[in-house]
Design an enzyme around this catalytic site. Structure first.
Site, mmCIF file in Angstrom:
data_model
loop_
_atom_site.group_PDB
_atom_site.id
_atom_site.type_symbol
_atom_site.label_atom_id
_atom_site.label_comp_id
_atom_site.label_asym_id
_atom_site.label_seq_id
_atom_site.Cartn_x
_atom_site.Cartn_y
_atom_site.Cartn_z
ATOM 1 N N HIS A 1 -4.587 -4.221 -2.630
ATOM 2 C CA HIS A 1 -5.066 -3.745 -1.285
ATOM 3 C C HIS A 1 -5.204 -2.292 -1.078
ATOM 4 O O HIS A 1 -5.007 -1.879 0.197
ATOM 5 C CB HIS A 1 -4.005 -4.566 -0.073
ATOM 6 C CG HIS A 1 -4.126 -6.101 -0.183
ATOM 7 N ND1 HIS A 1 -3.144 -6.762 0.369
ATOM 8 C CD2 HIS A 1 -5.247 -6.815 -0.708
ATOM 9 C CE1 HIS A 1 -3.540 -8.173 0.130
ATOM 10 N NE2 HIS A 1 -4.825 -8.008 -0.421
ATOM 11 N N ASN B 1 11.674 -15.270 -2.726
ATOM 12 C CA ASN B 1 11.510 -14.949 -1.120
ATOM 13 C C ASN B 1 12.443 -15.317 0.054
ATOM 14 O O ASN B 1 13.454 -16.241 -0.426
ATOM 15 C CB ASN B 1 10.121 -15.702 -0.934
ATOM 16 C CG ASN B 1 9.402 -14.818 0.359
ATOM 17 O OD1 ASN B 1 8.992 -13.899 0.068
ATOM 18 N ND2 ASN B 1 9.246 -15.692 1.580
ATOM 19 N N VAL C 1 0.632 -1.323 -0.029
ATOM 20 C CA VAL C 1 0.208 -0.061 0.022
ATOM 21 C C VAL C 1 0.998 1.157 0.050
ATOM 22 O O VAL C 1 0.515 2.394 -0.045
ATOM 23 C CB VAL C 1 -0.978 -0.009 1.310
ATOM 24 C CG1 VAL C 1 -1.926 -1.161 1.109
ATOM 25 C CG2 VAL C 1 -0.166 0.044 2.556
ATOM 26 N N CYS D 1 -14.050 14.905 6.479
ATOM 27 C CA CYS D 1 -14.331 15.205 5.259
ATOM 28 C C CYS D 1 -14.983 16.455 5.495
ATOM 29 O O CYS D 1 -15.702 16.843 6.424
ATOM 30 C CB CYS D 1 -14.849 14.376 4.582
ATOM 31 S SG CYS D 1 -15.383 14.716 3.061
ATOM 32 N N CYS E 1 -19.444 10.478 2.055
ATOM 33 C CA CYS E 1 -19.454 10.790 0.596
ATOM 34 C C CYS E 1 -18.749 10.071 -0.321
ATOM 35 O O CYS E 1 -19.085 10.132 -1.403
ATOM 36 C CB CYS E 1 -19.455 12.155 0.516
ATOM 37 S SG CYS E 1 -17.770 12.805 0.664
HETATM 38 P P1 OAD Z 1 3.919 -10.830 4.984
HETATM 39 O O1 OAD Z 1 4.694 -10.028 5.813
HETATM 40 O O2 OAD Z 1 2.863 -11.741 5.368
HETATM 41 O O3 OAD Z 1 5.146 -11.687 4.116
HETATM 42 C C1 OAD Z 1 6.362 -11.100 3.650
HETATM 43 C C2 OAD Z 1 7.370 -12.033 3.223
HETATM 44 O O4 OAD Z 1 8.348 -11.408 2.701
HETATM 45 C C3 OAD Z 1 7.716 -13.170 4.120
HETATM 46 O O5 OAD Z 1 7.501 -14.431 3.647
HETATM 47 C C4 OAD Z 1 9.072 -12.740 4.289
HETATM 48 O O6 OAD Z 1 9.966 -14.079 4.747
HETATM 49 C C5 OAD Z 1 9.625 -12.214 2.966
HETATM 50 N N1 OAD Z 1 10.722 -11.243 3.080
HETATM 51 C C6 OAD Z 1 10.870 -10.535 3.901
HETATM 52 N N2 OAD Z 1 12.003 -9.537 3.615
HETATM 53 C C7 OAD Z 1 12.422 -9.888 2.485
HETATM 54 C C8 OAD Z 1 13.343 -9.449 1.468
HETATM 55 N N3 OAD Z 1 14.193 -8.489 1.637
HETATM 56 N N4 OAD Z 1 13.328 -10.123 0.180
HETATM 57 C C9 OAD Z 1 12.470 -11.107 -0.124
HETATM 58 N N5 OAD Z 1 11.545 -11.713 0.772
HETATM 59 C C10 OAD Z 1 11.400 -11.052 2.010
HETATM 60 O O7 OAD Z 1 3.653 -9.822 3.833
HETATM 61 P P2 OAD Z 1 2.523 -10.059 2.406
HETATM 62 O O8 OAD Z 1 2.618 -11.396 2.090
HETATM 63 O O9 OAD Z 1 2.616 -8.842 1.689
HETATM 64 O O10 OAD Z 1 -2.938 -7.176 3.520
HETATM 65 O O11 OAD Z 1 1.114 -10.031 3.419
HETATM 66 C C11 OAD Z 1 -0.082 -9.822 2.270
HETATM 67 C C12 OAD Z 1 -0.996 -9.143 2.979
HETATM 68 O O12 OAD Z 1 -1.443 -9.502 4.494
HETATM 69 C C13 OAD Z 1 -0.819 -7.621 3.019
HETATM 70 O O13 OAD Z 1 -0.963 -7.072 1.818
HETATM 71 C C14 OAD Z 1 -1.652 -7.160 4.350
HETATM 72 C C15 OAD Z 1 -1.655 -8.591 5.343
HETATM 73 O O14 OAD Z 1 -2.541 -8.612 6.122
HETATM 74 C C16 OAD Z 1 -3.754 -6.212 4.167
HETATM 75 O O15 OAD Z 1 -3.264 -5.276 4.686
HETATM 76 C C17 OAD Z 1 -5.113 -6.317 3.532
#
Ligand code: OAD
Length: 251
Positions: free
Chosen positions: A125, A219, A109, A154, A136
């Protein structure tokens, strides 16, 4: 330590006609933005998402929830895209130059992809920069300093909330539709820096496979899709992506 990049991945990117990349918080981690589920430094390791990232939480305590999101917005204002973001923007440019297609589906985000120059970005997201009136519906990008009051109001008198998708909420229908269209056309799919546990994004790899696309994960640690993809490359996206793009598109 990180894996070396398999030559098959380099060849697949070099010959790809339509690439889809799904990015998660791991891509922004190297810019200094905390991830969600990393055991130590993840946001959800410190806070209970059900107390902050749901419509119910905002209804119960709009001041606390809006203050927490505005702190995250202020943090985002202090950081810059990292080499991983720039590599994805370069991947897009190189593919377009060759008459190919590129779509970036991000769960993030922070809009760091756009700041790095990525053009075809679908925000699954929403964005922490957008704040929307609950009465509104007007949504405006807020790039300034902290709000003067919490929750921000707002002009119509309604309460403004962060323009992000909360747990239990639907993703923007157009974002889902456009994602599915891109996945239905791709011949190469990357899952980068995501724990691959939040739906529907976590299922996108299956849509790509059904399409016959080659699939790659980049990852820092194994995830539920590590055994599904054709190649799983463990390591930091900020190191792997620039090397991959250099090797695939070197003149
Ligand atoms: P996570 O925190 O769940 O996962 C991040 C992943 O990135 C983990 O598997 C880490 O091992 C990996 N990681 C960390 N640093 C890294 C790096 N430098 N290079 C490569 N990998 C790395 O975050 P998301 O998968 O993005 O949703 O989470 C998905 C959604 O869950 C988010 O968008 C958010 C959350 O709830 C909402 O807010 C709606």
């Amino acid at each position: 330590m990180r894996d070396t990049i398999p030559s098959g991945v380099i060849e697949a990117l070099r010959g790809a006609k339509s690439v889809v990349v799904l990015s998660g918080a791991g891509v922004s981690a190297e810019s200094g933005i905390p991830t969600f589920r990393d055991a130590m430094e993840g946001l959800w390791a410190k806070y209970d998402p059900m107390e902050l990232a749901t419509p119910q939480a905002f209804a119960q305590n709009p001041e606390m929830v809006s203050r927490w999101y505005d702190e995250r917005r202020q943090n985002c204002a202090l950081v810059k895209p990292n080499p991983g973001h720039h590599a994805l923007a370069r991947m897009e440019r190189c593919l377009i130059e060759r008459g190919g297609e590129f779509t970036l589906l991000t769960q993030n985000v922070d809009r760091l992809h756009q700041a790095a120059g990525s053009r075809n970005v679908i925000e699954l997201h929403g964005s922490i920069w957008e704040w929307r009136c609950e009465r509104c519906g007007v949504s405006r990008e807020e790039r300034g300093g902290p709000f003067g009051q919490y929750p921000p109001q707002c002009a119509c008198g309604g309460t403004r909330r962060p323009g992000v998708v909360w747990f239990g909420e639907q993703l923007p229908p157009k974002a889902v539709r456009d994602s599915e269209l891109a996945l239905g056309r791709c011949d190469l799919f990357f899952s980068v820096g995501t724990s691959a546990v939040v739906q529907p994004a976590a299922s996108f790899v299956y849509l790509a496979k059904r399409r016959g696309a080659k699939t790659v994960e980049i990852n820092r640690e194994p995830t539920p899709v590590s055994d599904i993809v054709d190649w799983s490359i463990m390591g930091k996206s900020g190191a792997i992506l620039p090397e991959l793009v250099d090797m695939a598109f070197k003149k």
